[in-house]
Structures are given as structure tokens and as C-alpha cells.
Design a protein around this motif. Structure first.
Motif, PDB file in Angstrom:
ATOM      1  N   VAL A   1       0.840  -1.197   0.000  1.00  0.00           N
ATOM      2  CA  VAL A   1       0.000   0.000   0.000  1.00  0.00           C
ATOM      3  C   VAL A   1       0.877   1.250   0.000  1.00  0.00           C
ATOM      4  O   VAL A   1       0.599   2.231  -0.713  1.00  0.00           O
ATOM      5  N   GLN A   2       1.935   1.225   0.785  1.00  0.00           N
ATOM      6  CA  GLN A   2       2.842   2.372   0.837  1.00  0.00           C
ATOM      7  C   GLN A   2       3.497   2.620  -0.524  1.00  0.00           C
ATOM      8  O   GLN A   2       3.643   3.777  -0.950  1.00  0.00           O
ATOM      9  N   HIS A   3       3.873   1.549  -1.229  1.00  0.00           N
ATOM     10  CA  HIS A   3       4.482   1.706  -2.560  1.00  0.00           C
ATOM     11  C   HIS A   3       3.494   2.353  -3.531  1.00  0.00           C
ATOM     12  O   HIS A   3       3.885   3.220  -4.329  1.00  0.00           O
ATOM     13  N   LEU A   4       2.243   1.948  -3.467  1.00  0.00           N
ATOM     14  CA  LEU A   4       1.242   2.538  -4.360  1.00  0.00           C
ATOM     15  C   LEU A   4       0.973   3.991  -4.001  1.00  0.00           C
ATOM     16  O   LEU A   4       0.622   4.794  -4.879  1.00  0.00           O
ATOM     17  N   GLN A   5       1.124   4.344  -2.733  1.00  0.00           N
ATOM     18  CA  GLN A   5       0.995   5.747  -2.354  1.00  0.00           C
ATOM     19  C   GLN A   5       2.130   6.567  -2.955  1.00  0.00           C
ATOM     20  O   GLN A   5       1.921   7.684  -3.434  1.00  0.00           O
TER      21      GLN A   5
ATOM     22  N   SER B   1       1.989   3.048 -10.602  1.00  0.00           N
ATOM     23  CA  SER B   1       2.735   1.790 -10.612  1.00  0.00           C
ATOM     24  C   SER B   1       2.056   0.765 -11.523  1.00  0.00           C
ATOM     25  O   SER B   1       0.835   0.751 -11.686  1.00  0.00           O
ATOM     26  N   LEU B   2       2.872  -0.135 -12.089  1.00  0.00           N
ATOM     27  CA  LEU B   2       2.351  -1.216 -12.921  1.00  0.00           C
ATOM     28  C   LEU B   2       2.040  -2.468 -12.116  1.00  0.00           C
ATOM     29  O   LEU B   2       1.621  -3.477 -12.686  1.00  0.00           O
ATOM     30  N   LEU B   3       2.249  -2.450 -10.809  1.00  0.00           N
ATOM     31  CA  LEU B   3       1.883  -3.609  -9.998  1.00  0.00           C
ATOM     32  C   LEU B   3       0.385  -3.865 -10.111  1.00  0.00           C
ATOM     33  O   LEU B   3      -0.419  -2.936 -10.094  1.00  0.00           O
ATOM     34  N   ALA B   4       0.026  -5.138 -10.233  1.00  0.00           N
ATOM     35  CA  ALA B   4      -1.394  -5.483 -10.247  1.00  0.00           C
ATOM     36  C   ALA B   4      -2.060  -4.973  -8.984  1.00  0.00           C
ATOM     37  O   ALA B   4      -1.491  -5.033  -7.897  1.00  0.00           O
ATOM     38  N   ARG B   5      -3.276  -4.457  -9.128  1.00  0.00           N
ATOM     39  CA  ARG B   5      -3.995  -3.897  -7.983  1.00  0.00           C
ATOM     40  C   ARG B   5      -4.746  -5.015  -7.261  1.00  0.00           C
ATOM     41  O   ARG B   5      -5.746  -5.532  -7.754  1.00  0.00           O
ATOM     42  N   LEU B   6      -4.231  -5.380  -6.085  1.00  0.00           N
ATOM     43  CA  LEU B   6      -4.909  -6.358  -5.246  1.00  0.00           C
ATOM     44  C   LEU B   6      -6.098  -5.693  -4.571  1.00  0.00           C
ATOM     45  O   LEU B   6      -5.964  -4.609  -3.987  1.00  0.00           O
TER      46      LEU B   6
ATOM     47  N   VAL C   1      -4.916   9.044  -7.955  1.00  0.00           N
ATOM     48  CA  VAL C   1      -4.283   9.119  -6.639  1.00  0.00           C
ATOM     49  C   VAL C   1      -5.268   9.588  -5.575  1.00  0.00           C
ATOM     50  O   VAL C   1      -4.882  10.078  -4.540  1.00  0.00           O
ATOM     51  N   ARG C   2      -6.552   9.415  -5.833  1.00  0.00           N
ATOM     52  CA  ARG C   2      -7.565   9.859  -4.877  1.00  0.00           C
ATOM     53  C   ARG C   2      -7.326   9.204  -3.514  1.00  0.00           C
ATOM     54  O   ARG C   2      -7.106   8.012  -3.409  1.00  0.00           O
ATOM     55  N   GLY C   3      -7.351   9.990  -2.478  1.00  0.00           N
ATOM     56  CA  GLY C   3      -7.188   9.471  -1.135  1.00  0.00           C
ATOM     57  C   GLY C   3      -5.751   9.299  -0.709  1.00  0.00           C
ATOM     58  O   GLY C   3      -5.483   8.922   0.414  1.00  0.00           O
ATOM     59  N   VAL C   4      -4.796   9.564  -1.604  1.00  0.00           N
ATOM     60  CA  VAL C   4      -3.386   9.359  -1.282  1.00  0.00           C
ATOM     61  C   VAL C   4      -2.767  10.670  -0.845  1.00  0.00           C
ATOM     62  O   VAL C   4      -2.877  11.684  -1.530  1.00  0.00           O
ATOM     63  N   GLN C   5      -2.120  10.662   0.294  1.00  0.00           N
ATOM     64  CA  GLN C   5      -1.389  11.823   0.768  1.00  0.00           C
ATOM     65  C   GLN C   5       0.090  11.468   0.775  1.00  0.00           C
ATOM     66  O   GLN C   5       0.523  10.621   1.542  1.00  0.00           O
TER      67      GLN C   5
ATOM     68  N   GLU D   1       5.956  13.419  -1.323  1.00  0.00           N
ATOM     69  CA  GLU D   1       6.872  13.520  -2.448  1.00  0.00           C
ATOM     70  C   GLU D   1       6.324  14.439  -3.533  1.00  0.00           C
ATOM     71  O   GLU D   1       5.115  14.611  -3.688  1.00  0.00           O
ATOM     72  N   GLU D   2       7.237  14.988  -4.297  1.00  0.00           N
ATOM     73  CA  GLU D   2       6.838  15.820  -5.420  1.00  0.00           C
ATOM     74  C   GLU D   2       6.280  14.941  -6.536  1.00  0.00           C
ATOM     75  O   GLU D   2       6.681  13.792  -6.689  1.00  0.00           O
ATOM     76  N   PRO D   3       5.346  15.470  -7.350  1.00  0.00           N
ATOM     77  CA  PRO D   3       4.783  14.665  -8.432  1.00  0.00           C
ATOM     78  C   PRO D   3       5.844  14.073  -9.352  1.00  0.00           C
ATOM     79  O   PRO D   3       5.692  12.965  -9.830  1.00  0.00           O
ATOM     80  N   GLY D   4       6.927  14.793  -9.604  1.00  0.00           N
ATOM     81  CA  GLY D   4       7.963  14.271 -10.491  1.00  0.00           C
ATOM     82  C   GLY D   4       8.599  13.006  -9.975  1.00  0.00           C
ATOM     83  O   GLY D   4       8.888  12.080 -10.742  1.00  0.00           O
TER      84      GLY D   4
END
Length: 419
Positions: free
Chosen positions: A173-177, A182-187, A340-344, A347-350
Motif C-alpha cells: 500500500v505504501q508503494h502505491l501511495q 505503478s504497474l503492480l497489479a492492484r490487489l 491518486v484519490r485518497g493518497v497523501q 513527495e513531489e509529483p515528479g
């Protein structure tokens, strides 16, 4: 999200009104054109209907998932998951079976962050249309299903794979934040299913209400044996969606040993996922998105190596673009806010390696090149590299000393993406 009450607490298992029924009962109201289009989209897939050996099992999965999703609809997430959310288990008792929902609040928040409505999730996975089965080319003994709309992918898992997946879930979850594209499959969910004692799959037995407890004691630590063994399964967002115009599908690891699938005969409707040796001599043309993809693969595969997940695969599919879909601006709009809804994230967008997303369903797994649309996603995130995998690797090393054996990630992409 509020932590669960100390110790187990009683909950009721709601049931769908309609029960498990064939898809015709819902599609019949939508007209002949809808039914013909739906049938065309399912060519090469098999409906798990009455008489199929897995029909009773999938009916239980559908009823159980409907009830489990109702809980998250009644108690929606109010913030990022807590430590208690990652360790929670919800057991709901139905007639003839029990369904466990593992880390349910954490997955509910993840689905919310992806912009996935719980009502849509419930409708796709619950009763109302049969699950679909395809001819798997995997060597594992897992069972694979698709929801009736092909949007979600279900796969049975071994107990130790579930244990590893749940242990890594907070970092996933932290990686997806940090990297929302990311190309990881969404569990989207992890569940257990156990048929009632003395009953065969599909038979009914009246039972009491379910209970809610902690994952560490009930799943991760003891995994206590039951009179009938538990089945575990995961739910993912399908990489190959929408599937209507996909022409080729591949499972790429970057190795050659046992990586050939006999293609279906010309004109056959069978849906087959081909492998590395079938892809030899081919390339993909992503145009200016090549740099983004290589960087994202570096980020994702480095994360998987940290988790000791070494047997991942890159799923890839092709779809030729129509004339009006080609060219800059024809199918792309900037949709970072939705993804990225709900993600805080501090890091900068870049540094998050964001990109332009196509204005289509499943946008996180789709990249448009000049001529083709590509569906890309990293899967097999819960494969445990234990003794069995180590012995298998040793045998292959001795048997095929000059061949690449493990997933190669960025290395293979550099070979197949046009410069």
C-alpha cells in the motif's frame, strides 16, 4: 479508520436477494443487442454454470463476496488504513459455508483510493452473472476465474502465499501511495472459504452468525486446521480489461525454460496467454512513453526484490488503435487526481513518476503507442521463494546452464521496446 473492538464481536452475514443464478436472468431485460454483444465479448471463455464442476464453489464465493462487500459499504473507510485494519479478519457464516475477509478495511480503503465504487465491485463479484473460466497456461494448481464482466480476476492461493501477501500488504500500500501509476497489479481483496463439516460443496446447513477478530491470531500465526480445509483466494483488477478488442496476450518473464505455449489453431475462439518464446522476434512501440515505462519498471521491480518476490511476470496484451484514437490528444487527458484519490504523499509529483493516462477504464494498466494500445501489469506478487522454488531453480540451473531462469524485469523490456 476506527480499530475493531477488543476480541471477536458478533456480526450478521447479509445475503443477496436473488442468490446464485445464471446470467440470463439479468441480461434478459436488456434486449437482444446487449446479449449478442455480451456473448461476442466472451468468446473463448467458459461460463461456470450449472453442471460445471466449480459451479457450487463459485456460487458460494459470489454469495460470500456480496455479503463481505456489504460490510464495507455499511462502514466505509474514513482514512488510510491503521495497523489494526491490516490485521483484521471478518468471518461471516452462511448456510453451508464460511467466508473470511482478511484485512478487509485496508482493502476497502485501497479500492476507494482507486476510485472503485463498492456498489460496482459488489455487483461484478456477487450473484447475477456466472464467473468465467479460461484455458490457463499456468503450471500451478491454482484455479482462475473472471467476474462476468471480465473486470476482476480471482485466483486461488496456497496458505503460505496468503501469509506472505498479508505480511507485505502495508509496504505494498505504501508503494502505491508513493508511485500511484505503478504497474503492480492492484490487489483488491483476500479471502478464505470453508465448507461446513460433513457437507459437500453446494449443500446447506444452518449456522450461527459470523465474528470479527484479529488476523495475527486467526490467520497469520496459527492458521488452525478445520474439519474441512480452507480455500484461499485473492481478487485483482484484471490487467486485460476491457478485453473486447485485445488480439494477443502474453505472460513475459524474460527467461526461456518452459516458456512456450502451443498457440490455438487459426480461427479458434480460445483465449490463450502465450509466453516468452512465443513473443520472440516481436517488439512493442510506445513512442515517447518508453522512458516512463522503463523507469516505472525499475521502481516496481526494485520493490519486489526488497520483498524477495523474484518470480513475477509481466502481463502484456495488444489492441490495434482505430484511426480516431491515434495521434496526440485523441485519447489522452491528464487524470492524476483520479488515480491518486485518497493518497497523501510528501513527495513531489515528479518523483512519483506520473504520466498521462488514457481516458478509458483500467487506465493504470494501459499505455498507448502510435499504432497499438498495450495492456501491461506485473503479477504473481505473492509467490514464495521457499525451498520448493529454490530446488526448482537448482534443477533448472543444472539442466539448462546457458539459459536465463528468473524474471528479468527491465532487462527484458529494453529488448522488446523499440528505441
Amino acid at each position: 479508520m476506527a480499530a475493531p473492538s477488543p476480541g471477536p464481536r458478533e456480526v450478521l452475514a447479509p445475503s443477496p436477494e436473488a442468490g446464485c443464478r445464471p446470467a440470463t436472468s439479468t441480461s434478459g431485460r436488456r434486449g437482444l443487442l446487449w446479449r449478442l454483444r455480451d456473448k461476442q465479448a466472451r468468446l473463448g471463455l467458459f461460463e461456470i454454470g450449472p453442471g460445471h464442476e466449480l459451479h457450487q464453489l463459485t456460487c458460494m464465493m459470489q454469495a460470500g463476496l456480496w455479503a463481505a462487500t456489504q460490510v464495507s459499504m455499511d462502514h466505509p473507510p474514513t482514512g488510510p488504513p491503521t495497523e489494526e485494519d491490516f490485521s483484521e479478519v471478518l468471518t461471516q457464516v452462511h448456510e453451508g459455508f464460511e467466508l473470511g475477509t482478511l484485512a478487509g478495511p485496508a482493502f476497502a480503503w485501497l479500492r476507494h483510493s482507486l476510485g472503485l465504487a463498492e456498489g460496482d465491485y459488489q455487483a461484478a463479484l456477487g450473484p447475477g452473472g456466472p464467473y468465467l473460466q479460461f484455458l490457463s497456461t499456468s503450471k500451478s494448481k491454482a484455479s482462475f476465474f473472471l467476474s462476468h464482466d471480465q473486470r476482476f480476476f480471482l485466483k486461488t492461493q496456497r496458505r503460505r502465499e496468503v501469509r506472505a501477501l498479508l505480511a507485505h500488504l502495508p509496504r505494498y500500500v505504501q508503494h502505491l501511495q508513493r508511485h500511484p501509476h505503478s504497474l503492480l497489479a492492484r490487489l483488491l481483496g483476500v479471502h478464505s472459504l470453508r465448507v461446513a463439516r460433513g457437507k459437500k460443496v453446494g449443500e446447506a446447513e444452518a449456522r450461527g452468525p459470523g465474528q470479527r477478530g484479529r488476523l495475527e491470531g486467526e490467520i497469520l500465526s496459527s492458521l488452525t486446521p478445520y474439519p474441512r480445509p480452507q480455500k484461499f483466494f485473492i481478487i485483482m483488477q484484471s490487467v486485460f480489461y476491457p478485453a473486447g478488442r485485445i488480439s494477443e496476450r502474453y505472460d513475459i518473464k524474460g527467461c526461456e525454460v518452459s516458456r512456450w505455449v502451443e498457440p490455438a489453431p487459426e480461427g479458434s475462439p480460445l483465449v490463450l496467454v502465450l509466453k516468452d518464446l512465443n513473443f520472440q522476434g516481436k517488439t512493442i512501440d510506445l513512442g515517447p512513453q518508453r522512458t516512463w515505462l522503463l523507469h516505472q519498471m525499475e521502481l516496481d521491480t526494485a520493490f519486489l526484490r526488497e520483498l524477495n518476490v523474484l518470480d513475477y511476470s509481466l502481463l502484456m496484451a495488444f489492441q490495434r488503435l482505430h484511426e480516431d484514437e491515434r495521434g496526440p490528444g485523441s485519447s489522452l487527458i491528464f487524470r492524476t487526481a483520479r488515480s491518486v484519490r485518497g493518497v497523501q504523499s510528501p513527495e513531489e509529483p515528479g518523483s512519483q513518476n506520473r504520466r498521462l493516462l488514457p481516458d478509458s477504464p483500467n487506465a493504470l494498466h494501459i499505455l498507448d503507442g502510435p499504432e497499438q494500445r498495450y495492456f501491461l501489469g506485473l503479477v504473481d506478487l505473492s509467490t514464495v521463494y521457499g525451498l520448493r522454488k529454490r530446488l526448482e531453480h537448482l534443477w533448472k540451473t543444472l539442466r539448462y546452464p546457458d539459459h536465463e531462469l528468473e524474471a528479468q524485469g527491465v532487462k527484458v523490456l529494453n529488448k522488446i521496446i523499440q528505441q
